[in-house]
Design a protein around this motif. Structure first.
Motif, PDB file in Angstrom:
ATOM      1  N   ASP A  47       0.825  -1.211   0.000  1.00  0.00           N
ATOM      2  CA  ASP A  47       0.000   0.000   0.000  1.00  0.00           C
ATOM      3  C   ASP A  47       0.860   1.261   0.000  1.00  0.00           C
ATOM      4  O   ASP A  47       0.361   2.355  -0.229  1.00  0.00           O
ATOM      5  CB  ASP A  47      -0.917   0.030   1.225  1.00  0.00           C
ATOM      6  N   VAL A  48       2.157   1.113   0.263  1.00  0.00           N
ATOM      7  CA  VAL A  48       3.071   2.245   0.262  1.00  0.00           C
ATOM      8  C   VAL A  48       3.233   2.796  -1.153  1.00  0.00           C
ATOM      9  O   VAL A  48       3.428   3.983  -1.351  1.00  0.00           O
ATOM     10  CB  VAL A  48       4.448   1.821   0.828  1.00  0.00           C
ATOM     11  N   PHE A  49       3.107   1.928  -2.129  1.00  0.00           N
ATOM     12  CA  PHE A  49       3.342   2.305  -3.514  1.00  0.00           C
ATOM     13  C   PHE A  49       2.065   2.797  -4.181  1.00  0.00           C
ATOM     14  O   PHE A  49       0.969   2.351  -3.869  1.00  0.00           O
ATOM     15  CB  PHE A  49       3.901   1.109  -4.300  1.00  0.00           C
ATOM     16  N   VAL A  50       2.229   3.703  -5.124  1.00  0.00           N
ATOM     17  CA  VAL A  50       1.102   4.222  -5.894  1.00  0.00           C
ATOM     18  C   VAL A  50       0.658   3.147  -6.870  1.00  0.00           C
ATOM     19  O   VAL A  50       1.476   2.523  -7.536  1.00  0.00           O
ATOM     20  CB  VAL A  50       1.528   5.489  -6.676  1.00  0.00           C
ATOM     21  N   TYR A 110       5.355   3.481  -9.969  1.00  0.00           N
ATOM     22  CA  TYR A 110       5.015   3.064  -8.616  1.00  0.00           C
ATOM     23  C   TYR A 110       5.715   3.915  -7.556  1.00  0.00           C
ATOM     24  O   TYR A 110       5.160   4.172  -6.497  1.00  0.00           O
ATOM     25  CB  TYR A 110       5.358   1.592  -8.400  1.00  0.00           C
ATOM     26  N   TYR A 111       6.945   4.326  -7.825  1.00  0.00           N
ATOM     27  CA  TYR A 111       7.711   5.124  -6.872  1.00  0.00           C
ATOM     28  C   TYR A 111       8.716   5.952  -7.667  1.00  0.00           C
ATOM     29  O   TYR A 111       9.904   5.617  -7.733  1.00  0.00           O
ATOM     30  CB  TYR A 111       8.424   4.178  -5.892  1.00  0.00           C
ATOM     31  N   PRO A 112       8.273   7.041  -8.297  1.00  0.00           N
ATOM     32  CA  PRO A 112       9.098   7.737  -9.295  1.00  0.00           C
ATOM     33  C   PRO A 112      10.379   8.380  -8.749  1.00  0.00           C
ATOM     34  O   PRO A 112      11.431   8.260  -9.380  1.00  0.00           O
ATOM     35  CB  PRO A 112       8.161   8.800  -9.870  1.00  0.00           C
ATOM     36  N   VAL A 113      10.331   9.059  -7.623  1.00  0.00           N
ATOM     37  CA  VAL A 113      11.530   9.747  -7.128  1.00  0.00           C
ATOM     38  C   VAL A 113      12.609   8.738  -6.751  1.00  0.00           C
ATOM     39  O   VAL A 113      13.782   8.893  -7.096  1.00  0.00           O
ATOM     40  CB  VAL A 113      11.177  10.667  -5.931  1.00  0.00           C
ATOM     41  N   TRP A 114      12.205   7.690  -6.060  1.00  0.00           N
ATOM     42  CA  TRP A 114      13.157   6.658  -5.659  1.00  0.00           C
ATOM     43  C   TRP A 114      13.737   5.971  -6.899  1.00  0.00           C
ATOM     44  O   TRP A 114      14.940   5.720  -6.969  1.00  0.00           O
ATOM     45  CB  TRP A 114      12.459   5.642  -4.770  1.00  0.00           C
ATOM     46  N   SER A 115      12.908   5.689  -7.883  1.00  0.00           N
ATOM     47  CA  SER A 115      13.375   5.038  -9.105  1.00  0.00           C
ATOM     48  C   SER A 115      14.395   5.902  -9.836  1.00  0.00           C
ATOM     49  O   SER A 115      15.437   5.412 -10.281  1.00  0.00           O
ATOM     50  CB  SER A 115      12.199   4.732 -10.029  1.00  0.00           C
ATOM     51  N   LEU A 116      14.101   7.194  -9.978  1.00  0.00           N
ATOM     52  CA  LEU A 116      15.037   8.088 -10.669  1.00  0.00           C
ATOM     53  C   LEU A 116      16.351   8.230  -9.905  1.00  0.00           C
ATOM     54  O   LEU A 116      17.426   8.279 -10.519  1.00  0.00           O
ATOM     55  CB  LEU A 116      14.395   9.460 -10.877  1.00  0.00           C
ATOM     56  N   THR A 117      16.273   8.267  -8.592  1.00  0.00           N
ATOM     57  CA  THR A 117      17.486   8.354  -7.782  1.00  0.00           C
ATOM     58  C   THR A 117      18.360   7.123  -7.982  1.00  0.00           C
ATOM     59  O   THR A 117      19.572   7.226  -8.186  1.00  0.00           O
ATOM     60  CB  THR A 117      17.124   8.499  -6.289  1.00  0.00           C
TER      61      THR A 117
END
Length: 136
Positions: A47-50, A110-117
């Motif tokens: 549920d943490v993920f979009v 699902y988690y864009p900022v973390w993925s880009l980092t």
């Protein structure tokens, strides 16, 4: 060119190669830990993920968590192997960083900022491992 100049340049090149390898090793370890945590989050509580309804690459988030967890563990092991300056660790480091970039690209919605980092961090790992040239 004298032997002193050649010897000094060789020492400088070796020091730079060692520095980039250590940089890549540390970054691979940190990125692996972040992927490990991301995998644990997806397995324990997705549920943490979009939830993106119309995404072309649809995955079950629990299954995706296991993929991230495994990639993170492998990245940490290879990162530790890079401290020995072994050739196998360098090749495996480029390979696992490439796979992790693909995995993080597929999980962008699902988690864009973390993925880009993580994509940026793994990109620096590939750069650090591929720019080192060995002297003959």
């Amino acid at each position: 060119m004298t032997t002193t100049t050649t010897h000094r340049r060789s020492e400088t090149a070796e020091a730079a190669a060692g520095g980039l390898t250590v940089f890549a090793a540390v970054l691979l370890l940190v990125s692996g830990v972040l992927d490990l945590f991301r995998g644990i989050m997806a397995i324990a509580n997705d549920d943490v993920f979009v939830n993106t309804p119309n995404y072309v690459f649809k995955f079950d988030l629990t299954g995706w968590g296991w993929i991230q967890l495994v990639l993170g563990v492998i990245a940490m092991c290879v990162g530790a192997g890079l401290f020995t300056r072994a050739t196998w660790a360098r090749v495996a480091g480029v390979g696992i960083a490439g796979l992790a970039i693909i995995a993080n690209f597929l999980s962008l919605p699902y988690y864009p900022v973390w993925s880009l980092t993580l994509i940026a961090m793994y990109g620096f790992v590939i750069w650090g491992l591929c720019t080192v040239r060995r002297e003959r």
